[in-house]
Design a protein around this motif. Sequence first.
Motif, PDB file in Angstrom:
ATOM      1  N   GLU A  13       5.945   1.493  -0.424  1.00 56.63           N
ATOM      2  CA  GLU A  13       4.609   2.088  -0.291  1.00 56.63           C
ATOM      3  C   GLU A  13       4.168   1.968   1.169  1.00 56.63           C
ATOM      4  O   GLU A  13       3.406   1.081   1.559  1.00 56.63           O
ATOM      5  CB  GLU A  13       3.662   1.443  -1.299  1.00 56.63           C
ATOM      6  N   HIS A  18      -1.898  -0.387  -2.201  1.00 56.90           N
ATOM      7  CA  HIS A  18      -0.745   0.308  -2.785  1.00 56.90           C
ATOM      8  C   HIS A  18      -0.820   1.803  -2.498  1.00 56.90           C
ATOM      9  O   HIS A  18      -1.831   2.302  -1.992  1.00 56.90           O
ATOM     10  CB  HIS A  18      -0.735   0.114  -4.312  1.00 56.90           C
ATOM     11  N   SER A  19       0.272   2.512  -2.862  1.00 62.46           N
ATOM     12  CA  SER A  19       0.294   3.982  -2.863  1.00 62.46           C
ATOM     13  C   SER A  19       0.731   4.424  -4.248  1.00 62.46           C
ATOM     14  O   SER A  19       1.577   3.773  -4.868  1.00 62.46           O
ATOM     15  CB  SER A  19       1.312   4.524  -1.851  1.00 62.46           C
ATOM     16  N   HIS A  76       4.890  -3.525  -3.380  1.00 60.47           N
ATOM     17  CA  HIS A  76       5.975  -2.578  -3.659  1.00 60.47           C
ATOM     18  C   HIS A  76       6.515  -2.106  -2.309  1.00 60.47           C
ATOM     19  O   HIS A  76       5.766  -1.543  -1.498  1.00 60.47           O
ATOM     20  CB  HIS A  76       5.464  -1.398  -4.489  1.00 60.47           C
ATOM     21  N   ARG A 128      11.039   0.023  -4.091  1.00 60.34           N
ATOM     22  CA  ARG A 128       9.868  -0.496  -4.802  1.00 60.34           C
ATOM     23  C   ARG A 128      10.035  -2.000  -5.037  1.00 60.34           C
ATOM     24  O   ARG A 128       9.136  -2.780  -4.798  1.00 60.34           O
ATOM     25  CB  ARG A 128       9.717   0.269  -6.120  1.00 60.34           C
TER      26      ARG A 128
HETATM   27 ZN   LIG Z   1       2.323  -0.290  -5.732  1.00 58.75          ZN
END
Ligand SMILES: [Zn+2]
Length: 297
Positions: free
Chosen positions: A36, A123-124, A33, A76
């Motif tokens: 992130e 990820h975040s 994404h 994203r």
């Molecule tokens: Zn993510």
Amino acid sequence: MEAGMEEWLEQVWFIPAETKPNSVGIIISCGIHGNETGPIVACNALLDLVRSKQLTPAVSLLLIFGNPQAINANQRYLDFNLNRLFGNSVAGGIEAHRARQLEQACHRLQQQCGGIRWHLDLHSTIKPSRIERFALTPVTRAEYQLQWQPLLYAGGFLGLVRQTRRANTFSQYTHDHFGTDSFTLECGSLQQRTNQGDNALLQWLVAMVTEPSALASAHQDATLQEFRVAEDIIRHSDQFQFIIDEQEPNFSPHPKGSLIYSDRDGPFYTSDQRYSLFLNSGVEVGQRAGLLLERIQ
Ligand SMILES: [Zn+2]
């Protein structure tokens, strides 16, 4: 460039181990994404350490920046959520093309190294979490080879969520195709990001690629808060709405009998104590609007 280092694809780096470069491989990915940022910053710093010869991985590393176009746009994704396109050749667009490329890079690593020991997909979270950093396993078909709880604990990942419904994520793909110990790692929320947090993630990644056994022995008795997915919340119609506060932090507890959401078929009440994760009513009809977890440890 570090001797032997190769860019297999745009922003996909093969970094061979100094000795036995073809014995086994590992994968670290970020930016699946594009917005992130924390893990992307940490992985760029990791790449700089390799380039300046301050770091040589103990086993050959494939370092992946997942979606370069989305990273450049700080979005994203551009056409489609890349983390729903692995092992799924139906959908089109920029991300579908990238998913095929990344799958091929993993196959090349497998062929070159004879095996892929682990894959950490970084990820975040969009919202803050009561457990700030946590790991998710895909639907697994075998026990993992390594003792992961001490390793994850060392990185500040204090929660572990076992998924029970397959999705076309990157970590599901590597586990399914290569028997890899695969995790989606949520490394903090977009709002709570700090330079110290990014740096702590970098230091942990350095330890993971150089001497993970030292990390493990330092946290031998560590245990994580463990959950499994009890219910997938699916948005079945345009009438879908959360009754609980959709903005609540991840892992917010809801006792048995709580009214969580309502949809075409009426209200949904919890049958036992549950914890919410990834609530998002703004998804397409038929897509997942969140998860309800049960605590298993
Ligand atoms: Zn993510």
